[in-house]
Design an enzyme around this catalytic site. Structure first.
Site, PDB file in Angstrom:
ATOM      1  CG  ASP A  60       2.737   0.261   1.672  1.00 31.95           C
ATOM      2  OD1 ASP A  60       3.321   0.856   0.661  1.00 31.95           O
ATOM      3  OD2 ASP A  60       1.937  -0.794   1.384  1.00 31.95           O
ATOM      4  CG  HIS A 103      -2.380  -5.289   4.269  1.00 30.84           C
ATOM      5  ND1 HIS A 103      -2.551  -5.823   2.736  1.00 30.84           N
ATOM      6  CD2 HIS A 103      -2.050  -3.967   4.156  1.00 30.84           C
ATOM      7  CE1 HIS A 103      -2.386  -4.746   1.970  1.00 30.84           C
ATOM      8  NE2 HIS A 103      -2.158  -3.657   2.892  1.00 30.84           N
ATOM      9  CG  ASP A 169      -2.441 -11.098   4.181  1.00 27.97           C
ATOM     10  OD1 ASP A 169      -1.595 -10.112   4.101  1.00 27.97           O
ATOM     11  OD2 ASP A 169      -3.176 -11.585   3.304  1.00 27.97           O
ATOM     12  NE  ARG A 197      -5.921   0.741  -6.195  1.00 26.14           N
ATOM     13  CZ  ARG A 197      -5.272   0.485  -5.479  1.00 26.14           C
ATOM     14  NH1 ARG A 197      -5.224  -0.083  -4.222  1.00 26.14           N
ATOM     15  NH2 ARG A 197      -3.919   0.069  -6.100  1.00 26.14           N
ATOM     16  CG  ASP A 199      -4.417  -2.045  -1.411  1.00 27.07           C
ATOM     17  OD1 ASP A 199      -3.829  -1.921  -2.602  1.00 27.07           O
ATOM     18  OD2 ASP A 199      -3.932  -2.779  -0.575  1.00 27.07           O
ATOM     19  CD  GLU A 242      -3.454  -3.219  -6.527  1.00 25.57           C
ATOM     20  OE1 GLU A 242      -2.248  -3.072  -6.705  1.00 25.57           O
ATOM     21  OE2 GLU A 242      -3.705  -3.692  -5.353  1.00 25.57           O
ATOM     22  CG  HIS A 308       0.037   4.571  -5.992  1.00 24.80           C
ATOM     23  ND1 HIS A 308      -1.385   4.173  -6.532  1.00 24.80           N
ATOM     24  CD2 HIS A 308      -0.052   3.744  -4.821  1.00 24.80           C
ATOM     25  CE1 HIS A 308      -1.798   2.989  -6.135  1.00 24.80           C
ATOM     26  NE2 HIS A 308      -1.047   2.850  -5.029  1.00 24.80           N
ATOM     27  CG  ASP A 309       1.952   0.743  -6.274  1.00 24.96           C
ATOM     28  OD1 ASP A 309       2.325   1.407  -5.484  1.00 24.96           O
ATOM     29  OD2 ASP A 309       0.834   0.395  -6.389  1.00 24.96           O
TER      30      ASP A 309
HETATM   31  C1  NOJ Z   1      -1.051  -2.213  -3.885  1.00 25.18           C
HETATM   32  C2  NOJ Z   1      -0.846  -0.641  -3.731  1.00 25.18           C
HETATM   33  O1  NOJ Z   1      -1.004   0.085  -4.899  1.00 25.18           O
HETATM   34  C3  NOJ Z   1       0.565  -0.488  -2.941  1.00 25.18           C
HETATM   35  O2  NOJ Z   1       0.865   0.791  -3.211  1.00 25.18           O
HETATM   36  C4  NOJ Z   1       0.512  -1.024  -1.910  1.00 25.18           C
HETATM   37  O3  NOJ Z   1       2.058  -1.125  -1.401  1.00 25.18           O
HETATM   38  C5  NOJ Z   1       0.143  -2.507  -1.716  1.00 25.18           C
HETATM   39  N1  NOJ Z   1      -1.283  -2.770  -2.572  1.00 25.18           N
HETATM   40  C6  NOJ Z   1      -0.189  -3.014  -0.228  1.00 25.18           C
HETATM   41  O4  NOJ Z   1      -1.133  -2.291   0.274  1.00 25.18           O
END
Ligand code: NOJ
Length: 545
Positions: A60, A103, A169, A197, A199, A242, A308-309
């Site tokens: 990921d 996680h 998790d 940041r 997450d 986030e 990035h998402d």
């Molecule tokens: C948020 C991140 O921005 C994303 O890229 C990631 O897949 C998920 N959290 C899980 O960590």
């Protein structure tokens, strides 16, 4: 006017493995990134946010960590990290890093020990013996996940995973887990970072486990605990959360006294800003700004265009979402998880530099800290042949040379392909070409960054929305510093040229100086400021008495 460094910062987000390869193995690394710091210093950004660079199987994009206290061997080692930090410091650039503690990877030694039955580590994660109910409606990535519980044959139990099943998790209710998290925070602060940041912040503090199906509740005191530790170790360090939550839940993340998260990425205004661009009307943007709560004085919003998402449009109504899809991602392959668009900014806006600058100007002037996703400053494109969110994570395009100047490896060796097709081909879109053109996106954005830093009013001042006689077309707001100085930002959301009168809140201003283009100064008559803007035009205005 209270100024904290992060309130007046311009943040630039980097994925180390796609920025610059320094050793010719096809993967970006800290040696390469260090060399590119002169580019970032020239651009004028003041803080870098690094996506996860820890050891990880990389399923990921590094958000599946196997060691929180290390650097992925492909990206360098701790020595390379320290050398990069040193050079960033020399340039006056701060660094914040991703803290991914909702996680771990399922390959993390803690999870392996937990599966083997070690009682200490077993309690680092969240388990249930009985078969879980259908949890498809709780997944983070619809279509890529079937539920939030997975069976471990070794442990003979189900473990909880909010994200992919290879990301179990952590049980943050366990004080030992929170002690581990503080150890991670302390470690990277000691290496000089200015913050994190955070997450998936709402999930870090969410109640997890078999009770999850009941009314969810959060333990906000965990954030207080982490923040206290953070501030004790380094007074000016920050958390950028986030937290993709409803406006009614946002204040709790800041804390009443601003003693939780210093900054929150504003995932509510973001889709409304794109809706405003799609509708060519300021209304959705204004509506969202009026809905989000006021921020404590020592806190700040983080504003971004793309990241990035995928861009998450789930906070819009179905009809609004449909309009955004139609405008920015009409084809199925451009969409993701039934809620978002997996394209970069430039292709979403049809490669129209004026529109891109309009969008940047919005996030540079709405009170908050602007965050730029690497490559968007030169109008990079995406590669929709890549899976899911990988489409927007291709290597930085530096020059028209082989591999876009990103790497000297053979193209086959690149971990991610460079964009060598279509309108956004690196032969056309690259830093070098942008630098040579005085009217390029890069050069104009560089000037915008410089101007933004000259006007901390945008970051810390008192802000107000202003009315005009063209309310369906232009968005205008003002920021005052409390000492009689004020600056205005005017944005024309529609494609036609517009002339308008803006109604100021006071008749003490006599003169307006426009900060961009060749617009002549204007005299203010009473409370009315006359302005003119090109289609999708913007300008910033200094008002003087
Ligand atoms: C948020 C991140 O921005 C994303 O890229 C990631 O897949 C998920 N959290 C899980 O960590």
């Amino acid at each position: 006017m209270v100024t904290h460094w992060f309130k007046n910062a311009v943040i630039y987000c980097i994925d180390v493995d796609t920025f610059q390869d320094g050793n010719g193995d096809g993967v970006g690394d800290f040696i390469g990134l260090r060399r590119r710091l002169s580019y970032l210093a020239g651009l004028g950004i003041s803080c870098i946010w690094l996506l996860p660079f820890y050891p990880s199987p990389g399923r990921d994009n590094g958000y599946d960590v196997t060691d929180y206290l290390g650097v992925h061997p492909a990206l360098g080692d701790l020595g390379d990290f320290a050398a990069f930090m040193d050079e960033a410091n020399n340039r006056g650039i701060r660094v914040i890093i991703d803290l991914v503690v909702n996680h771990t990877s399922n390959e993390h030694p803690w999870f392996k020990a937990a599966e083997e039955g070690d009682p200490k580590y077993r309690d680092y994660y969240v388990w249930r013996k009985e078969k879980p109910p259908d949890t498809r409606d709780q997944v983070a990535f619809p279509g890529s996940q079937s539920g939030v519980w997975a069976y471990s044959r070794k442990a003979k139990a189900y473990y909880f995973h909010r994200f992919y099943d290879y990301q179990p998790d952590l049980n943050t209710a366990n004080p030992e887990v929170r002690a581990e998290i503080k150890k991670v925070i302390g470690f990277w602060l000691a290496l000089g970072v200015s913050g994190f940041r955070v997450d998936a912040a709402p999930f870090v503090i969410a109640h997890k486990g078999p009770e999850i199906e009941k009314q969810p509740h959060e333990s906000f005191e965990f954030i207080n605990e982490f923040r206290e530790f953070l501030s004790w170790k380094r007074g000016d360090a920050v958390f950028l959360a986030e937290a993709n939550v409803l406006p009614s839940q946002m204040s709790q993340f800041f804390g009443e006294r601003g003693d939780r998260m210093n900054m929150i990425l504003n995932f509510f205004v973001n889709p409304h800003l794109f809706l405003a661009l799609a509708d060519e009307s300021p209304e959705p943007l204004i509506r969202s700004l009026l809905q989000v709560p006021a921020v404590p004085e020592n806190c700040q919003w983080g504003y971004f265009l793309r990241n990035h998402d995928e861009i998450d449009l789930s906070r819009l109504s179905e009809m609004e979402r449909a309009r955004c899809f139609e405008a920015f991602g009409p084809e199925k392959k451009m969409q993701l998880y039934d809620r978002g668009i997996r394209r970069r900014l430039a292709p979403m806006l049809g490669g129209d530099v004026q529109k891109e600058l309009l969008a940047f100007s919005l996030i540079f002037t709405i009170p908050g800290t602007p965050i730029i996703w690497y490559g968007d400053e030169i109008g990079m494109g995406d590669d929709l042949r890549l899976l899911e969110r990988e489409s927007v994570r291709t290597p930085m395009q530096w020059t028209a040379e082989a591999n876009a100047g990103f790497s000297t490896a053979s193209p086959k060796q690149l971990r991610r392909p460079v964009i060598d097709f279509g309108e956004y081909d690196y032969h056309r879109v690259n830093v070098q070409a942008e630098r040579r053109n005085p009217r390029s996106l890069l050069n104009r954005l560089e000037r915008m960054i410089r101007t933004r830093k000259e006007f901390p009013e945008f970051a810390c001042g008192k802000y107000r929305l202003l009315e005009s006689d063209q309310p369906a077309k232009i968005f205008t707001h003002a920021c005052e510093d409390g000492e009689g100085k004020a600056v205005l930002a005017i944005h024309n959301l529609c494609g036609e040229r517009v002339a308008a009168k803006i109604r100021l809140w006071s008749d003490t201003f006599a003169h307006a100086v426009f900060l961009f283009d060749d617009t002549d100064d204007a005299e203010i008559i009473g409370k009315d400021l006359p302005i003119e803007l090109e289609g999708y035009g913007y300008n910033w205005v200094r008002l003087t008495a």
